[in-house]
Design an enzyme around this catalytic site. Structure first.
Site, PDB file in Angstrom:
ATOM      1  N   LYS A  33     -89.319 -19.077  16.687  1.00  0.00           N
ATOM      2  CA  LYS A  33     -88.741 -19.173  17.988  1.00  0.00           C
ATOM      3  C   LYS A  33     -87.266 -18.728  18.059  1.00  0.00           C
ATOM      4  CE  LYS A  33     -90.081 -22.714  20.684  1.00  0.00           C
ATOM      5  NZ  LYS A  33     -90.057 -23.952  21.178  1.00  0.00           N
ATOM      6  N   ARG A 102     -85.703 -28.276  20.620  1.00  0.00           N
ATOM      7  CA  ARG A 102     -87.135 -27.931  20.461  1.00  0.00           C
ATOM      8  C   ARG A 102     -87.097 -27.501  18.672  1.00  0.00           C
ATOM      9  NH1 ARG A 102     -86.195 -25.272  25.664  1.00  0.00           N
ATOM     10  NH2 ARG A 102     -87.827 -26.043  27.132  1.00  0.00           N
ATOM     11  N   GLY A 111     -97.282 -27.211  20.406  1.00  0.00           N
ATOM     12  CA  GLY A 111     -97.652 -28.734  20.664  1.00  0.00           C
ATOM     13  C   GLY A 111     -97.668 -29.757  19.528  1.00  0.00           C
ATOM     14  N   MET A 113     -95.147 -30.220  17.314  1.00  0.00           N
ATOM     15  CA  MET A 113     -94.058 -31.066  16.879  1.00  0.00           C
ATOM     16  C   MET A 113     -93.247 -31.207  18.366  1.00  0.00           C
ATOM     17  SD  MET A 113     -92.646 -28.906  13.485  1.00  0.00           S
ATOM     18  CE  MET A 113     -93.071 -27.402  14.157  1.00  0.00           C
ATOM     19  N   ARG A 346     -93.059 -14.826  21.433  1.00  0.00           N
ATOM     20  CA  ARG A 346     -93.883 -14.831  20.023  1.00  0.00           C
ATOM     21  C   ARG A 346     -95.034 -13.911  19.939  1.00  0.00           C
ATOM     22  NH1 ARG A 346     -95.511 -21.289  20.784  1.00  0.00           N
ATOM     23  NH2 ARG A 346     -96.867 -20.850  22.423  1.00  0.00           N
ATOM     24  N   HIS A 462    -102.414 -26.946  26.216  1.00  0.00           N
ATOM     25  CA  HIS A 462    -102.658 -27.324  24.950  1.00  0.00           C
ATOM     26  C   HIS A 462    -104.159 -27.012  24.506  1.00  0.00           C
ATOM     27  CE1 HIS A 462    -103.795 -30.025  21.635  1.00  0.00           C
ATOM     28  NE2 HIS A 462    -102.639 -29.658  21.005  1.00  0.00           N
ATOM     29  N   ARG A 568    -133.951 -14.620  -2.401  1.00  0.00           N
ATOM     30  CA  ARG A 568    -134.449 -15.812  -3.349  1.00  0.00           C
ATOM     31  C   ARG A 568    -135.669 -16.068  -2.997  1.00  0.00           C
ATOM     32  NH1 ARG A 568    -128.795 -17.977  -0.615  1.00  0.00           N
ATOM     33  NH2 ARG A 568    -129.750 -16.835   0.931  1.00  0.00           N
ATOM     34  N   GLU A 759    -123.887 -16.975 -14.382  1.00  0.00           N
ATOM     35  CA  GLU A 759    -123.759 -18.215 -13.571  1.00  0.00           C
ATOM     36  C   GLU A 759    -123.424 -19.231 -14.174  1.00  0.00           C
ATOM     37  OE1 GLU A 759    -127.225 -19.138 -10.869  1.00  0.00           O
ATOM     38  OE2 GLU A 759    -128.402 -17.902 -12.496  1.00  0.00           O
ATOM     39  N   SER A 778    -124.775 -10.044 -11.663  1.00  0.00           N
ATOM     40  CA  SER A 778    -124.427 -10.625 -10.395  1.00  0.00           C
ATOM     41  C   SER A 778    -123.739 -11.808 -10.639  1.00  0.00           C
ATOM     42  CB  SER A 778    -125.786 -10.520  -9.431  1.00  0.00           C
ATOM     43  OG  SER A 778    -125.378 -11.098  -8.363  1.00  0.00           O
ATOM     44  N   GLY A 780    -123.316 -15.452 -10.077  1.00  0.00           N
ATOM     45  CA  GLY A 780    -123.795 -16.458  -8.987  1.00  0.00           C
ATOM     46  C   GLY A 780    -122.609 -17.738  -9.098  1.00  0.00           C
ATOM     47  N   THR A 781    -121.626 -17.507  -8.450  1.00  0.00           N
ATOM     48  CA  THR A 781    -120.401 -18.283  -8.219  1.00  0.00           C
ATOM     49  C   THR A 781    -120.484 -19.855  -7.725  1.00  0.00           C
ATOM     50  OG1 THR A 781    -119.695 -17.257  -6.523  1.00  0.00           O
ATOM     51  CG2 THR A 781    -118.674 -16.454  -8.535  1.00  0.00           C
ATOM     52  N   CYS A 846    -122.961 -12.870  -5.629  1.00  0.00           N
ATOM     53  CA  CYS A 846    -123.832 -13.121  -4.695  1.00  0.00           C
ATOM     54  C   CYS A 846    -123.956 -14.803  -4.345  1.00  0.00           C
ATOM     55  CB  CYS A 846    -125.413 -12.989  -5.074  1.00  0.00           C
ATOM     56  SG  CYS A 846    -125.899 -13.876  -6.742  1.00  0.00           S
ATOM     57  N   TYR A 866    -119.642  -4.586  -5.755  1.00  0.00           N
ATOM     58  CA  TYR A 866    -120.088  -5.040  -4.265  1.00  0.00           C
ATOM     59  C   TYR A 866    -119.872  -6.672  -4.199  1.00  0.00           C
ATOM     60  CZ  TYR A 866    -124.377  -6.410  -6.496  1.00  0.00           C
ATOM     61  OH  TYR A 866    -125.414  -7.353  -7.227  1.00  0.00           O
TER      62      TYR A 866
END
Length: 893
Positions: A33, A102, A111, A113, A346, A462, A568, A759, A778, A780-781, A846, A866
């Site tokens: 602001k 303000r 809104g 603060m 803004r 709001h 899968r 994995e 691949s 597998g996280t 994946c 990928y």
């Protein structure tokens, strides 16, 4: 444009038309602001003069609960300067200067603060304001507003206590609206408010304007750490250390008669992106009257009739701002006695539909480049595009209609409080938050709810602003609804709805519909397709989808997936027509019995694969062989135990009991203490080789049939949970044998790949050896995150992860946002080591991280080929991958 540089190390920066110490480049220091007020002043746009206290002061105050040594003298100097510019004096009984205080963080937090208006008024200054304006009613209205806001924001008195006095005054005078109260009525309220302050705080309202300013400034700084601001920062990932600036600005009044007014607006429609000024205003009102939803405002287009000259000036100024900032502007203005003032500008928050249209339109208008357009849209916002819409063919019972504030459709059970919304959603229920009007205290409930409905307020209230930012369906200003939050009900047109009743909202039309209504998939716009095309031209990272059914595959392809990165196969086993045979296969006591069940399952799986391959013709499809523990396909052990006991107590047939006991015994034998680390994945393939052989035969018989029809099919077989190269070597050999058998039987040749999921930490650390047997990796996280952290996902997310995030032990849930320091390091190691063995090894991901923006960008930096994610997150990954390239180019020297 005129610029005046402030002193190095200043804590306070002055601004007035054609003169400013700051600029828009200083938003980190001056807040959004303050920086934009300075920029407008430098552009020669008429803004009420004032000064900005920097974010550095907020940080200092938060740490020390005091201010820097030179700060007080800087405030005095800038206040004196403001008095000279305005020709008024702070606290003067004849010509009082009134100011607003303000907040202004570097990123808009609407809104969240606090604000205090009309500071500088007291029992004597109010008389000066009467003489100055010749309007006693206006002066005492201003004074009561100060007392009300100061009492609530600074002194911490509940706002409803002031509202109760107002309602009591209106009832006594037989009027409904504030606008009907007279000067004498406001005098009564002033005295009532002062008495309330004494009663609540044991001391009177401070008559010294400088004391008012000091206390208000402290309160606004303190509001950076109020509950709603903290919740907002957590939801929007805004760092705590940023702090807020404070803007002290001379007051201009929109409530001085019919030639005065106030409003808010956008240079383009924030819901649709349509070009043209859009917003609301009220004549003879102050700014909070518009956003508070107390009076229903008029559309800005009507200002052209009420004040044509002001309207033309507003259009001209705001269009100039949009061109200068090269983005949509969200502005606030006040008209005082026929003179237009800009109070704020803004970057406008907008729906994702609007963001895409605005970005692509601005490229066509040559305001921005294609690359800038790609940066303008947040990838995660694209998820909002895929919200469902009301089925056009559905029979609906519209009970009322409000203002469409944020598009989409949602169905849910009614709740009337934010806390209740959070409570019910924790139990898995979908809710719609219904309020007379929302306030910043409702932020947690709005985040939890499917949608928001309010009976008051306009499209810049709001509820509307916050819902659009969150991508929530929202309907506001539904005045026919009479909400009774205490009794937990609302009434409308003869209907009574209570908590738990279902309604449906259409945020695009403002319709409120009785009950649960069917919805349909959205239609993606031409602008969306254009933006995605630009993203595809820039990105180098491929995007595939996780899809287990032909329908998922079809949707993924429509959304731009370049193949399937994870199919899968276990999900195919849970169908009613096949689960009994899966169970027979598991319960088989010898090889022959198991083969018998598999012969029935094989053709079923072949058809599954065939239909998926058809949908993805010409694109790669990675089929993951069976991964989960076998007991997951069997009845629950505890349920079976109870069933056996019940059968015995009821004296059931002995043969039935024996059959159930046999099943119970087998389930018991398959039970594991820690199934996630147990007999699953490639371990199943090695101990029960016929299972993987059946799946391989089913997949490649499907391939052979389609290839013989001259279709282009690119199958890849993925072996899960490998930790040692010998596991992969054994299974690879067996899979190739089956493939060769199929080729010989069917008389066709085709290309294929055999790879593995990385994995587990050991697999990543030994990736160079595993790569000898793999055509692709691949990551597998999901499991890699569990085993790296030692977290059980279900237990962690339900018990301690929220506390870890709240206490900042972790910044994010690592199952949603990749832990780049730990899990990410294993990914780096696995990628590097794999390609040390095979330079062109295909590498992807994946896990769920494949559709999360920061994780996708990490995958680009690591050099993956990928990412693969759920079909509906494919557009997110495409855009994030493009942004990763642009960010890399920006970082280059």
């Amino acid at each position: 444009m005129v610029e005046s540089k402030g002193k190095r190390g200043s804590f306070v920066y002055f601004f007035a038309q054609n003169h400013a110490h700051g600029s828009r480049a200083m938003r980190n220091l001056l807040g959004g602001k303050g920086a934009n007020l300075a920029e407008m002043a430098r552009l020669g746009i008429r803004v009420p003069p004032g000064f900005t206290i920097t974010t550095q002061v907020c940080s200092y105050y938060a740490k020390h609960r005091s201010y820097p040594e030179s700060f007080s003298s800087e405030i005095t100097q800038n206040l004196e300067r403001l008095e000279r510019v305005t020709g008024k004096k702070f606290g003067d009984p004849d010509n009082p200067l009134l100011v607003s205080v303000r907040s202004g963080a570097r990123i808009s937090m609407p809104g969240m603060m606090d604000t205090v208006l009309n500071l500088g008024l007291n029992d004597t200054a109010v008389q000066g304001l009467v003489r100055q304006t010749e309007d006693e009613r206006f002066a005492y209205d201003a004074y009561r507003r100060l007392l009300q806001m100061f009492g609530n924001v600074v002194l911490g008195i509940e706002g409803k206590k002031f509202e109760e006095l107002i309602q009591k005054e209106k009832a006594a005078k037989g009027v409904k609206g504030d606008i009907e109260l007279t000067a004498e009525d406001f005098k009564d309220l002033v005295e009532g408010f002062k008495e309330l302050i004494v009663k609540e705080k044991g001391a009177g309202f401070p008559q010294d304007p400088l004391q008012q300013l000091d206390m208000a400034k402290d309160a606004v700084f303190a509001s950076w750490n109020n509950k709603r601001a903290i919740n907002y920062r957590r939801i929007h990932k805004i760092p705590e250390h940023w702090g807020t600036a404070v803007n002290v600005q001379s007051m201009v009044f929109g409530n001085m008669g019919e030639d005065s007014g106030t409003g808010v607006g956008f240079t383009r429609n924030p819901a649709t992106g349509e070009k043209g000024i859009y917003g609301e205003y009220l004549l003879n009102a102050q700014g909070e009257d518009v956003v508070a939803g107390i009076r229903t405002p008029r559309p800005l287009s009507q200002l052209k009739d009420d004040m044509p000259g002001i309207y033309e000036e507003l259009v001209s100024v705001t269009q100039r701002l949009e061109t200068h900032y090269r983005d949509v502007q969200d502005f606030e203005f006040t008209i005082e006695n026929g003179v237009l003032y800009l109070l704020q500008t803004r970057t406008g928050k907008r729906t994702v539909q609007a963001a895409i249209k605005i970005a692509t339109d601005m490229v066509e208008e040559k305001l921005i480049t294609k690359e800038e357009a790609l940066r303008r849209v947040e990838p995660d916002q694209l998820d909002q595009l895929l919200h469902r819409w009301i089925d056009p063919g559905a029979k609906v019972e519209v009970i009322t209609q409000g203002l469409p504030a944020s598009p989409g459709a949602a169905t849910g059970a009614i709740v009337f409080t934010a806390d209740r919304a959070v409570e019910l959603t924790k139990d898995g229920r979908k809710v719609i938050l219904v309020r007379s009007e929302t306030s910043p205290e409702d932020i947690h409930g709005m985040a939890a709810a499917e949608a928001i409905l309010t009976s008051r307020g306009g499209v810049t209230s709001h509820a509307a602003v916050v819902a659009r930012g969150m991508g929530k369906c929202c309907v506001v200003g539904c005045e026919a609804i009479k909400v009774d939050e205490k009794k937990g009900k609302f009434e409308v047109n003869g209907f009574v709805f209570r908590e738990g009743d279902f309604i449906t909202l259409d945020g695009s039309t403002g319709k409120v519909i009785k009950g649960i209504v069917p919805t349909v998939e959205p239609v993606l716009s031409d602008e969306f397709r254009k933006l995605m095309k630009w993203a595809d031209e820039v990105r180098v990272l491929g995007v595939r989808a996780n899809a287990d059914t032909p329908k998922d595959a079809r949707i993924a392809r429509e959304l731009g997936a370049e193949g399937i990165g994870l199919c899968r196969t276990e999900h195919m086993f849970f169908g009613e027509d096949r689960l009994p045979y899966v169970q027979k296969m598991i319960l088989a006591e010898d090889h022959q019995e198991r083969e018998k069940a598999l012969k029935i399952l094989g053709p079923i799986q072949k058809e599954d694969f065939k239909n998926i391959f058809k949908e993805m013709e010409g694109l790669p499809v990675i089929i993951r062989l069976l991964d989960p523990p076998l007991h997951e396909f069997l009845p629950n052990y505890e349920d079976l135990l109870l069933e056996v006991d019940k059968l015995k107590l009821e004296g059931a047939d002995e043969e039935v009991i024996q059959e159930k006991e046999k099943l119970l015994h087998r389930v018991e034998n398959l039970r594991e203490v820690n199934p996630m680390l147990g007999h699953r994945g490639c371990r199943l393939g090695i101990t029960f080789p016929e299972v993987y052989k059946m799946q391989t035969r089913a997949a490649f018989e499907a391939v052979a049939e389609l290839v013989s029809q001259k279709r282009k099919i690119y199958p890849e077989i993925m072996i899960p949970l490998v930790v040692h190269e010998k596991e992969l070597s054994i299974l690879r050999k067996e899979i190739i044998e089956v493939i060769n058998e199929v080729m010989k039987e069917k008389g066709v040749d085709f290309e294929y790949k055999i790879g593995t999921m990385i994995e587990l930490p050991r697999a990543a650390l030994c990736a160079d050896r595993i790569a000898r047997e793999a055509d692709f990796f691949s990551f597998g996280t999901n499991d890699l995150t569990q085993t790296t952290f030692g977290f059980s996902r279900d237990d962690a997310e339900g018990k301690f992860l929220p506390i870890y995030i709240k206490n900042k032990i972790l910044n994010d849930n690592p199952f949603q946002v990749m832990d780049q320091e730990g899990v990410g390091e294993l990914v780096r190691i696995g990628t590097r080591k794999g390609r040390e063995t095979k330079e062109n090894l295909e590498i992807g991901i994946c896990g769920e991280h494949g559709g999360e923006t920061s994780s996708v960008k990490f995958c680009h930096r690591v050099g993956m080929d990928y990412v693969s994610c759920s079909p509906y997150r494919v557009p997110i990954a495409r855009l994030a991958a493009a942004q990763a390239v642009l960010e890399e180019e920006e970082a280059e020297p």
